[in-house]
Write an enzyme that holds these catalytic residues in place. Structure first.
Site, short mmCIF file in Angstrom:
data_model
loop_
_atom_site.label_atom_id
_atom_site.label_comp_id
_atom_site.label_asym_id
_atom_site.label_seq_id
_atom_site.Cartn_x
_atom_site.Cartn_y
_atom_site.Cartn_z
N ASP A 1 0.85 -1.18 0.00
CA ASP A 1 0.00 0.00 0.00
C ASP A 1 0.90 1.24 0.00
OD1 ASP A 1 -2.31 1.60 0.25
OD2 ASP A 1 -2.06 1.68 2.42
N PHE B 1 -18.44 10.83 3.29
CA PHE B 1 -17.55 10.32 2.25
C PHE B 1 -17.60 8.80 2.22
CE2 PHE B 1 -13.53 8.48 0.98
CZ PHE B 1 -13.23 9.16 -0.18
#
Length: 1448
Positions: free
Chosen positions: A526, A691
């Site tokens: 990541d 969000f």
């Protein structure tokens, strides 16, 4: 409903399961059907259960689990059978049990069956004690949790949702007393009363708080607060119970918040036990239940809770609170019956006339496992208990992982078993043949009942299996477990991978896969929080088309060559200047005076003083101060404000706005207070559109209390904001896109800001639809998202923000080290393409001399064509890197054809960057490589979005970072910093692979020597399965005489030291190529054991057969011969294992010679015991020189070929590892780090297939040690170029077309750097650690790729394919934008000394696209037919026109 496999398929399943257990690759069966989903639940609070919800006895239909949990596997009654069943899942234990059972029968001639069973009993007992101890600790934890106390409502209050207690079986058959309920005393749970029930009047109650508005300060609970509450164990909680929680209490179940000590219903909770995040989160009570403050209020509140079915999602909840109106009338029973035949299908709103519904979301829920903080008390209602709570539903088991060596070991154990069967069959067959020959002559010693040759052969087969049982060593598994356990302790104790700031060591959580750390070929990482620190700083912004921000980012500081100290000094000077200009407008009391600022640009205040600039700048920073979910700030003594947020991005933006004078001051239930340059403003928060990964934006709807205007404030990704902008903003949009490109090229994370004024009538209409969607229990998120789309439109663009997520320390050095070790590093991130590329360049994942291939498409056909074209174009180029976005990846993975093309392309790439990918896509990419290539894969991440990727990989590594501990909890190994990965893999992984492989091979070797020695004796004993050795030799061979050398090898041996392993990372490729544990090596071990066993036996046989050892004429019997063979074999295998140990220490000497001496001492001790069978052997054997001569001669002849082979190889063609070890032995220092060189075409071809492994070579050792001669390295002479003479031009050895990847020839290890020698005579001593950082030369350009400036296609399919051609000082990039039509648009980018040029070739056909390439100024006059697109001159493309646009 699943069907049982038919009888035809059951044998196939049995065979498949057997092969899979042995380690052979067998396709897995179809995954089992998931369990049926749990039903939704309805909870009645102070409302009698309707008859439709009860059975004929008045008991509720819905039965929910209690709150008592049990994580232990065993109970006192089930421990023994269940634990034994689990242990006998291992096939080796079944085999050992079978041999023990055989030895019980006296016909096989075993002296003591109990003694024969002792090894298996010991192993089962030790394993059972270990499992029992672990389960006992679970029992203690369960009891502690279940007996924890909480406060529940007491008195005459009754929870109607709680089922009646089960009656005792003693009452079975007793008659139930008739109903005695009179008028006015009807029992709602009585079936007789339910039949004659009439419409009932529900008492009225007031849901409004009586004390009105109050401040947010915490209210101390009154003294009478605990009156009416009783202390209750957690295990006695039930759904529907009222619960009182106080500060610092752990939440016992999933609870709906009814009220809190704050008058606005706000409380704070710590969810570290759920997601690992240490920052507090705010939770809110429903406005309609804030009146409940005491136990008496709990008796008056009446409502129904419609709850979703229990599920695992920790971040969402769908429910509704149904409130009956005053004087509500319960509908008659027959009306309820008509609503539905299933009570679960009844809508609670239909039970009363005029009911209203209030939505419940995750903000109103306290989850079990969290802790109440900074709140005096909370009153709630239990929604879910026990295993139905979200935290326990998420407590699933991590996928069971087995190491590669363990999987490969099972087939080799099977091969050992096959060898055993062959020897047993030979013995049985020979006995049968001998018996048949005897029976023809009818000898007198063959008696009746023993004249069946086949029966004799059958018994000989099983007797031989008992005799040769050590061919499958029972102690191997215990030794391997011990080796891995101690290795895990070494990893945990390593101070070099300990992070002192956070007090986090490396935590091995899966001990059984330590050897896989040394075989990693693909590393999937990541970006945010893994390569970067996840500590955001607001650095840049674009307001109304004007960029602001002059601070140094990592990329800009690296370009200018600033070291950390110079950068900090410049930032301090700029911060001081920024404070002076800010104080001229507003003296901000909320900022620490001495804290350096990240956003510095005095020009923003110059523009603020203009008429046009003031309003846009105020609107921009006001949006940052309002549009967020940051918790109410903390104030220090000097009025300085500090923020805490769930998202580091939001915290950085709000802090940046505060530093500019727009301060977020306070948040109440529906009110936000901000300070705008000294002016206090209050806004009422109407709605928050949160969000999500699909929305990629967040919006808040607020009402300004000054003028009553309703504002929609939105921030999100540029791709979603631009689609929702009002027309007429093209110029500003274009300017902002240019700034977004510039920000992304600096490695910054960007967001766009927009706003809109909403008419009140429009908002009222929309709010009704949104409230209805929020009350939906089915697909609530999708419904709310669809309604939210309706109002997020016609937005006005304000600008963009750019925040920096700094790289972690020594990430570039670590990645460079891993790449030199042969590990291919892939980055899988959700960030945009430009940010991912620039972070990859800054972290050494991508290099400036690589060709970057960018793929973007929106249909499977387009991405397939791009993959084919790219493969054809770059099949011969190995210095390429692939960048692909999430949409293209989704289409490529949708079909097997796309998966194959994508995998083939990735195999020729040195690096791969996947941007805008979802967590599911991360796992799909890992699965694609794991299954398609068969390589060992590791994944590293720090957030919840990395869990699927971590669990999919062979080895999952979690970082205990800023995003919580979800990844760490699911990982196999947990580290604190990415830089620790280099030592974890290159040192501990290398050692673990070497140790485990050597331990297994040496175990097979010593046991085969022992077993074959027994087998040779059968040729001279009539194949009677008679044991040559004393039976105790068999029992203690693996337990005492030969176990410690292999254990010491597996625990302490090192083929290379840690500094050398880090300085020469190419040594790691031995694990990638799996050189140490192969079938070939196993077969060589078998042949070696055959040779050594034959020498041990036949030398002893030759010296003892028909001979005497003393003058008395004592003949050498089987016992003396067996002792001689056993001693020769034990000394041989111990010394043979010792020869395989690379790192000899005093402990190795003690173990090797101590184990040998133990057998020498054991024989005379055992021979004098009363039960011994060796009486008289020691007197004649130990006192005879022939015995010792035979033992010594046997050992020498056994080991002589191995000694000669190793000595000859080290003199004629020494392995590289031997050369390195000699440098280490004589302390000549770590050699210069080597360089990858593509020497041959066939090697380059293998690189394209992803299987090339560059051989590790070493420098010439310019010295002689003893009589060993060394040779210079073959590759190094071409790898490291010599210093050219003055005036001599250095040429590349491979020409211009085959450009090699050059790296620094000197070590860049973050832990063990080495100072290069300055002269040949200088001693190469170990270097002292120094903070060396690899920096790219300033003159070398860094290619930047931007695509946000390209025109957008709303209804046409758009795909981008890019090809980058690097030059020493000039880099060109060509994009091709393909649409569904035959007309195409091309974009040519040029990167020349920091100047970015973009040329657009529009409306041309693909077939007529001319070849484009950049030319230097001196070459502009050559080859006029090539379009000079990148040089800035007018050029033509067939069927098209040319537009040029240059930006600086």
């Amino acid at each position: 409903m699943s069907q049982k496999p038919s009888a035809v398929h059951q044998p196939r399943l049995i065979v498949a399961n057997l092969l899979r257990a042995l380690g052979f690759p067998v396709p897995s069966a179809a995954p089992p059907q998931p369990p049926p989903p749990k039903p939704k639940r309805r909870i009645y609070v102070n409302i009698p259960l309707p008859p439709v919800e009860c059975d004929h006895l008045g008991r509720p239909h819905q039965h929910w689990t209690g709150n008592k949990v049990r994580t232990s596997k065993y109970t006192p009654l089930t421990f023994v059978p269940k634990n034994l069943a689990e242990q006998f899942r291992r096939l080796a234990n079944v085999y050992f049990l079978m041999t023990v059972i055989l030895q019980i029968f006296p016909m096989f001639g075993v002296a003591s069956p109990i003694l024969a069973a002792m090894p298996l009993i010991v192993i089962l007992t030790v394993t059972g004690i270990k499992d029992g101890f672990e389960d006992w600790k679970r029992h203690k934890t369960d009891n502690m949790v279940n007996n924890s106390m909480t406060w529940t409502l007491k008195g005459n209050w009754k929870n109607v949702n709680r089922p009646q207690a089960k009656k005792s079986w003693l009452n079975f058959g007793r008659r139930v007393a008739p109903c005695e309920c009179g008028p006015g005393t009807e029992d709602p749970l009585c079936a007789n009363c339910a039949k004659k029930a009439k419409p009932k009047i529900i008492p009225t109650f007031d849901f409004q708080p009586s004390n009105g508005r109050a401040s947010l300060t915490t209210i101390e609970p009154p003294e009478e607060m605990t009156q009416g509450w009783a202390r209750t164990p957690w295990k006695d909680l039930h759904v529907g119970d009222f619960v009182l929680l106080t500060s610092d209490n752990r939440i016992p179940a999933d609870i709906l918040i009814l009220s809190t000590s704050d008058s606005h219903g706000v409380c704070f909770v710590e969810t570290k036990g759920l997601d690992g995040e240490t920052n507090l989160k705010s939770r809110e009570a429903l406005k309609e239940t804030l009146f409940i403050k005491t136990a008496a209020d709990c008796h008056t509140g009446q409502f129904i809770i419609e709850s979703e079915a229990p599920n695992m999602n920790l971040y969402s909840y769908s429910g509704a609170l149904v409130i009956p109106p005053p004087c509500a009338t319960l509908k008659p029973v027959h009306a309820q019956r008509r609503l539905s035949h299933k009570p679960s299908m009844i809508n609670a709103l239909d039970l009363f006339d005029g009911s209203r519904s209030v939505p419940i979301n995750i903000q109103n829920i306290l989850l079990r496992g969290s802790i109440l903080r900074n709140s005096a008390w909370v009153i709630g209602v239990v929604l879910s208990t026990g295993i139905d709570t979200k935290v326990l539903l998420n407590a699933g088991y991590t996928p069971s992982k087995r190491s590669r060596i363990e999987r490969l070991m099972n087939p080799q154990v099977a091969m050992n078993f096959a060898i055993l069967l062959v020897m047993c069959v030979i013995c049985a067959g020979m006995v049968t043949a001998i018996m048949n020959g005897w029976l023809k002559d009818k000898p007198p010693w063959v008696t009746a009942g023993h004249d069946n040759a086949r029966v004799s052969g059958f018994f000989t087969f099983w007797a031989s299996m008992i005799m040769l049982q050590n061919v499958v060593p029972i102690s191997l598994y215990i030794t391997i477990e011990g080796v891995k356990t101690i290795q895990a302790y070494f990893i945990y104790s390593d101070i070099d991978i300990y992070h002192e700031e956070t007090d986090d060591p490396c935590v091995p959580k899966s001990w059984n896969i330590a050897d896989d750390l040394g075989q990693i070929e693909y590393l999937f990482s990541d970006k945010t929080g893994t390569l970067t620190q996840n500590k955001m700083e607001f650095m840049r912004c674009s307001i109304a088309g004007v960029p602001y921000g002059q601070g140094y980012t990592d990329v800009t500081a690296d370009r200018e060559g600033l070291d950390p100290s110079s950068r900090a000094q410049k930032m301090s000077e700029m911060s001081l200047e920024m404070r002076k200009t800010t104080s001229a407008i507003y003296k901000n009391p909320h900022v620490e005076p001495d804290t350096p600022l990240s956003f510095v640009d005095p020009n923003i205040w110059s523009d603020y003083n203009t008429v046009d600039g003031r309003s846009v700048i105020r609107n921009f920073f006001t949006l940052l101060a309002l549009c967020h979910t940051v918790l109410p700030p903390k104030r220090t003594n000097n009025s300085v404000i500090e923020y805490a947020a769930q998202s580091p991005d939001e915290q950085a933006l709000v802090t940046g706005a505060k530093n500019c004078g727009f301060t977020f001051l306070d948040r109440k239930l529906d009110e936000v207070t901000i300070d705008v340059l000294g002016e206090i403003r209050k806004y009422r928060v109407l709605n928050i559109l949160e969000f999500t990964s699909s929305r990629k934006r967040m919006s808040v709807i607020v009402k300004d209390e000054r003028d009553g205007k309703i504002w929609l404030l939105c921030k999100g990704a540029d791709s979603v904001i631009y689609e929702r902008l009002a027309p007429g903003q093209s110029i500003m949009c274009e300017q902002t896109l240019v700034h977004l490109e510039l920000f992304a090229n600096e490695g910054l994370r960007t967001l766009c800001l927009a706003q809109r004024v909403i008419p009140e009538s429009e908002y009222i209409s929309w709010a009704e639809r949104y409230h209805k969607a929020a009350c939906t229990l089915v697909d609530r998120e999708r419904e709310m998202e669809m309604v939210g789309e309706e109002i997020e439109k016609e937005l006005e663009l304000l600008g963009a923000t750019a925040i920096e997520d700094k790289l972690q320390e020594q990430v570039p050095e670590c990645i460079a080290l891993l790449r030199q070790a042969g590990i291919k590093v892939w980055v899988l991130t959700g960030d945009k393409l430009e940010t991912a590329i620039n972070i990859s360049l800054a972290s050494n994942l991508l290099t400036s001399n690589q060709t970057l291939i960018v793929l973007k498409a929106h249909t499977p056909q387009t991405i397939f064509s791009q993959l084919r074209e790219t493969l054809a174009e770059h099949s011969a180029n190995t210095n390429v890197a692939l960048i692909i976005d999430g949409d293209s990846l989704r289409h490529a993975l949708s079909k097997p054809e796309g998966q194959d093309l994508l995998l083939r392309l990735c195999m020729i790439c040195q690096s791969v960057v996947c941007c805008r990918v979802s967590p599911k896509q991360k796992a799909q990419v890992v699965r694609l490589v794991k299954r398609g290539v068969g390589a060992m894969c590791a994944s590293i991440g720090d957030g919840a979005n990395d869990v699927s990727m971590i669990q999919e990989a062979h080895v999952g590594i979690g970082i205990s970072g800023q995003e919580g501990l979800q990844a760490a909890m699911a990982a196999d190994y947990v580290i604190a910093q990415f830089k620790f990965l280099s030592k974890l893999l290159l040192v501990h992984g290398h050692w673990s692979y070497y140790r485990v492989a050597e331990t297994v091979m040496n175990f097979f070797y010593k046991n085969l020597v022992w077993v074959f020695s027994l087998f040779w004796y059968q040729f001279f004993s009539g194949f009677s399965a008679e044991i040559l050795f004393d039976y105790t030799y068999l029992m203690f061979f693996n337990l005492l005489f030969t176990s410690l050398p292999t254990l010491i090898l597996g625990v302490f041996d090192q083929d290379i030291s840690a500094p050398y392993a880090l300085s020469i990372p190419q040594l790691y490729e031995r694990g990638i190529r799996q050189e140490l544990f192969t079938t070939r090596r196993f077969l060589l071990t078998v042949f070696d054991a055959l040779y050594q066993s034959s020498v041990c036996f036949f030398f002893a046989y030759a010296l003892t057969v028909e001979s005497t050892w003393d003058s008395s004429g004592y003949g050498v019997d089987k016992r003396a011969m067996g002792t001689m063979v056993a001693m020769s074999a034990i000394i041989t295998v111990n010394l043979g294992v010792g020869m395989n140990i690379r790192n000899w220490t005093w402990l190795v000497f003690v173990v090797i010679f101590g184990s040998t001496a133990l057998f020498v001492v054991y024989v005379p001790i055992w021979s004098v015991l009363p039960s011994s069978t060796l009486k008289g052997v020691v007197t004649h054997a130990y006192g005879n020189a022939s015995f010792w001569l035979g033992v010594i001669l046997s050992v020498v002849v056994c080991l002589l070929p191995r000694i000669v082979w190793r000595l000859g190889k080290s003199m004629i063609d020494p392995p590289d590892l031997d050369l390195i070890r000699e440098r280490q032995k004589y302390r000549l220092g770590t050699p210069p780090r080597l360089v990858r060189v593509h020497e041959h075409a066939e090697k380059e071809e293998s690189v394209q297939n992803g299987t090339a492994k560059i051989d590790l070579e070493m420098t010439e050792v310019r010295r002689r040690v003893s009589s060993v001669r060394h040779r210079p390295s073959k590759v190094l002479t071409n790898a490291i170029p010599e210093e050219p003479e003055p005036g001599e031009k250095e040429e590349h050895p491979h020409g211009d077309e085959d450009e090699a990847e050059l790296v620094s020839p000197y070590p860049l290890s973050p832990i063990y750097p080495t100072v290069p020698p300055t002269s040949p005579t200088q001693a190469e001593a170990p270097a002292t650690p120094s903070p060396v950082r690899s920096r790219r030369p300033i003159s070398a350009p860094i290619p930047r790729i931007t695509t946000s400036g390209l025109p957008r296609a709303n209804h046409a399919d758009r795909s981008l394919s890019a090809f980058i051609t690097p030059e020493p000082h000039h880099t060109s990039l060509i994009f091709m934008d393909s649409r569904t039509t035959s007309r195409n648009t091309g974009y040519a980018f040029s990167f020349d000394e920091g100047v970015v040029s973009r040329d657009v070739v529009g409306a041309f056909s693909t077939s007529g696209l001319c070849e484009m390439r950049d030319k230097d100024e001196e070459d502009d006059t050559e080859d006029e037919e090539i379009p000079k697109i990148l040089s800035g001159r007018k050029a033509c493309a067939s069927d098209g026109e040319l537009w040029k646009e240059t930006r600086r």
